[in-house]
Design a protein around this motif. Structure first.
Motif, PDB file in Angstrom:
ATOM      1  N   SER A  59       0.807  -1.223   0.000  1.00 48.38           N
ATOM      2  CA  SER A  59       0.000   0.000   0.000  1.00 48.38           C
ATOM      3  C   SER A  59       0.835   1.266   0.000  1.00 48.38           C
ATOM      4  O   SER A  59       0.391   2.311  -0.488  1.00 48.38           O
ATOM      5  CB  SER A  59      -0.921   0.024   1.225  1.00 48.38           C
ATOM      6  OG  SER A  59      -1.818  -1.052   1.210  1.00 48.38           O
ATOM      7  N   SER A  60       2.025   1.183   0.564  1.00 46.62           N
ATOM      8  CA  SER A  60       2.895   2.357   0.644  1.00 46.62           C
ATOM      9  C   SER A  60       4.339   1.894   0.602  1.00 46.62           C
ATOM     10  O   SER A  60       4.627   0.687   0.664  1.00 46.62           O
ATOM     11  CB  SER A  60       2.644   3.131   1.940  1.00 46.62           C
ATOM     12  OG  SER A  60       3.150   2.421   3.063  1.00 46.62           O
ATOM     13  N   VAL A  61       5.244   2.845   0.508  1.00 52.64           N
ATOM     14  CA  VAL A  61       6.642   2.502   0.734  1.00 52.64           C
ATOM     15  C   VAL A  61       6.771   1.946   2.139  1.00 52.64           C
ATOM     16  O   VAL A  61       5.966   2.258   3.021  1.00 52.64           O
ATOM     17  CB  VAL A  61       7.546   3.747   0.570  1.00 52.64           C
ATOM     18  CG1 VAL A  61       7.543   4.250  -0.849  1.00 52.64           C
ATOM     19  CG2 VAL A  61       7.124   4.853   1.545  1.00 52.64           C
ATOM     20  N   VAL A  62       7.748   1.088   2.336  1.00 51.15           N
ATOM     21  CA  VAL A  62       8.011   0.574   3.677  1.00 51.15           C
ATOM     22  C   VAL A  62       8.908   1.580   4.377  1.00 51.15           C
ATOM     23  O   VAL A  62      10.001   1.896   3.905  1.00 51.15           O
ATOM     24  CB  VAL A  62       8.693  -0.803   3.626  1.00 51.15           C
ATOM     25  CG1 VAL A  62       8.981  -1.293   5.046  1.00 51.15           C
ATOM     26  CG2 VAL A  62       7.818  -1.806   2.882  1.00 51.15           C
TER      27      VAL A  62
ATOM     28  N   ARG B  73      -1.463   1.181   5.804  1.00 47.10           N
ATOM     29  CA  ARG B  73      -2.399   0.231   5.207  1.00 47.10           C
ATOM     30  C   ARG B  73      -3.209   0.825   4.050  1.00 47.10           C
ATOM     31  O   ARG B  73      -3.462   0.174   3.039  1.00 47.10           O
ATOM     32  CB  ARG B  73      -3.342  -0.291   6.297  1.00 47.10           C
ATOM     33  CG  ARG B  73      -4.360  -1.309   5.803  1.00 47.10           C
ATOM     34  CD  ARG B  73      -5.359  -1.663   6.874  1.00 47.10           C
ATOM     35  NE  ARG B  73      -4.783  -2.480   7.934  1.00 47.10           N
ATOM     36  CZ  ARG B  73      -4.640  -2.077   9.195  1.00 47.10           C
ATOM     37  NH1 ARG B  73      -4.992  -0.844   9.547  1.00 47.10           N
ATOM     38  NH2 ARG B  73      -4.130  -2.881  10.110  1.00 47.10           N
ATOM     39  N   HIS B  74      -3.665   2.042   4.214  1.00 43.61           N
ATOM     40  CA  HIS B  74      -4.503   2.673   3.191  1.00 43.61           C
ATOM     41  C   HIS B  74      -3.712   3.560   2.238  1.00 43.61           C
ATOM     42  O   HIS B  74      -4.301   4.271   1.427  1.00 43.61           O
ATOM     43  CB  HIS B  74      -5.599   3.516   3.856  1.00 43.61           C
ATOM     44  CG  HIS B  74      -6.616   2.703   4.601  1.00 43.61           C
ATOM     45  ND1 HIS B  74      -7.633   2.019   3.963  1.00 43.61           N
ATOM     46  CD2 HIS B  74      -6.769   2.456   5.929  1.00 43.61           C
ATOM     47  CE1 HIS B  74      -8.379   1.391   4.866  1.00 43.61           C
ATOM     48  NE2 HIS B  74      -7.871   1.637   6.059  1.00 43.61           N
TER      49      HIS B  74
ATOM     50  N   ILE C  75      -7.242  -2.764  -0.870  1.00 43.39           N
ATOM     51  CA  ILE C  75      -5.898  -2.889  -0.301  1.00 43.39           C
ATOM     52  C   ILE C  75      -5.255  -4.181  -0.788  1.00 43.39           C
ATOM     53  O   ILE C  75      -5.900  -5.238  -0.845  1.00 43.39           O
ATOM     54  CB  ILE C  75      -5.971  -2.888   1.241  1.00 43.39           C
ATOM     55  CG1 ILE C  75      -6.450  -1.518   1.754  1.00 43.39           C
ATOM     56  CG2 ILE C  75      -4.619  -3.245   1.860  1.00 43.39           C
ATOM     57  CD1 ILE C  75      -6.779  -1.501   3.232  1.00 43.39           C
ATOM     58  N   ASN C  76      -3.992  -4.123  -1.139  1.00 43.38           N
ATOM     59  CA  ASN C  76      -3.254  -5.323  -1.540  1.00 43.38           C
ATOM     60  C   ASN C  76      -2.680  -5.963  -0.270  1.00 43.38           C
ATOM     61  O   ASN C  76      -1.502  -5.807   0.057  1.00 43.38           O
ATOM     62  CB  ASN C  76      -2.134  -4.978  -2.525  1.00 43.38           C
ATOM     63  CG  ASN C  76      -1.538  -6.210  -3.192  1.00 43.38           C
ATOM     64  OD1 ASN C  76      -1.666  -7.320  -2.679  1.00 43.38           O
ATOM     65  ND2 ASN C  76      -0.875  -6.018  -4.319  1.00 43.38           N
ATOM     66  N   TYR C  77      -3.524  -6.689   0.419  1.00 44.08           N
ATOM     67  CA  TYR C  77      -3.139  -7.284   1.693  1.00 44.08           C
ATOM     68  C   TYR C  77      -1.985  -8.271   1.520  1.00 44.08           C
ATOM     69  O   TYR C  77      -1.092  -8.355   2.373  1.00 44.08           O
ATOM     70  CB  TYR C  77      -4.341  -7.987   2.334  1.00 44.08           C
ATOM     71  CG  TYR C  77      -5.451  -7.062   2.749  1.00 44.08           C
ATOM     72  CD1 TYR C  77      -5.420  -6.388   3.971  1.00 44.08           C
ATOM     73  CD2 TYR C  77      -6.560  -6.851   1.927  1.00 44.08           C
ATOM     74  CE1 TYR C  77      -6.442  -5.548   4.363  1.00 44.08           C
ATOM     75  CE2 TYR C  77      -7.586  -6.010   2.299  1.00 44.08           C
ATOM     76  CZ  TYR C  77      -7.530  -5.351   3.520  1.00 44.08           C
ATOM     77  OH  TYR C  77      -8.541  -4.508   3.900  1.00 44.08           O
TER      78      TYR C  77
END
Length: 268
Positions: A34-37, A52-53, A64-66
């Motif tokens: 969902s985002s950069v780590v 997460r979002h 969301i790409n869980y």
């Protein structure tokens, strides 16, 4: 500092906790998270965090790409995840501002990719106890240390979203024995278990679902504005609890069986 990093999944504001932070995009075979780590140090512990979002809240719960989120943390060596959740309450004892440590979930979502094993390799993991008991115990100690009102057991109902429930739906879910409502707790917990990762939910109640009708809890519908306002008001509490809990992490092995979740689960 312990060697094994700890994963946190939650709201983007948690990023402000990280010291010596850096950001990296981790691409997985399941796509991008969902985002950069965002990586850094909290309470002397190495932490990898995913919003997460998305950093701009661009991904609704059902988009969301869980799998990518869990896989990215797994590839970074994370074997313990603390997931923060804003939850609505179906239980009159669980009021806005309370922390909730769910121990069970009921899934009412659909169409979400909820396994890493789409075939031909197939597994059937047990989710009898989907949230790590050892992490929940550690978090309970942290909440007691911080003097925070909390509930150590709860059934988390996970709905599809992004809309809130109707009154009729909430009454059904209330009568079924659910305690809190989330839009994101599933399939995170199951995917973490498929990777042998200890996973827990640190929930905080942001609103009361419209099933309770009393002078203390008028039967008012939930609104996104109320949820956001209550989430913002609780942010300092959440960050404080995270700091306390991370300070309690040690190098000792947890006594749970999360890491062995795939033993005997493969279809031969």
């Amino acid at each position: 500092m312990i060697d094994q990093p700890i994963g946190i999944i939650g709201g983007s504001g948690i990023y402000s906790l990280l010291e010596n932070s850096e950001s990296n995009m981790v691409t997985t075979s399941f796509g991008n998270p969902s985002s950069v780590v965002q990586s850094g140090i909290i309470s002397g512990k190495r932490v990898h965090f995913i919003a997460r979002h998305g950093l701009n809240h661009e991904f609704p719960p059902h988009k969301i790409n869980y799998r990518a989120n869990i896989q990215a943390l797994y590839e970074l060596g994370v074997r313990k995840i603390i997931a923060t959740h804003a939850v609505g309450s179906l239980n009159s004892l669980m009021v806005p501002g309370d922390f909730v440590l769910s121990n069970q979930f009921v899934n009412r979502t659909w169409g979400r990719h909820d396994t890493f094993f789409d075939g031909p390799e197939t597994v059937h993991i047990s989710t009898s106890d989907p949230f790590c008991c050892e992490l929940r115990s550690l978090m309970k100690e942290s909440l007691i240390s911080g003097g925070y009102r909390h509930h150590n057991e709860a059934v988390m109902l996970v709905i599809q979203g992004p809309r809130f429930n109707t009154r009729a739906e909430n009454r059904i879910y209330y009568n079924e024995g659910n305690d809190v409502i989330s839009m994101t707790g599933y399939p995170e917990a199951v995917l973490a278990r498929e990777r042998g990762i200890c996973y827990m939910s640190l929930g905080i109640v942001t609103d009361l679902a419209c099933v309770m009708n009393s002078s203390d809890h008028p039967e008012m519908p939930s609104s996104h504005e109320d949820v956001v306002n209550n989430s913002n008001a609780s942010f300092l509490k959440i960050t404080d609890v995270l700091k306390i809990s991370l300070d309690k992490f040690e190098t000792k092995n947890l006594k749970c069986t999360c890491i062995d979740s795939l033993k005997g689960a493969y279809v031969e």
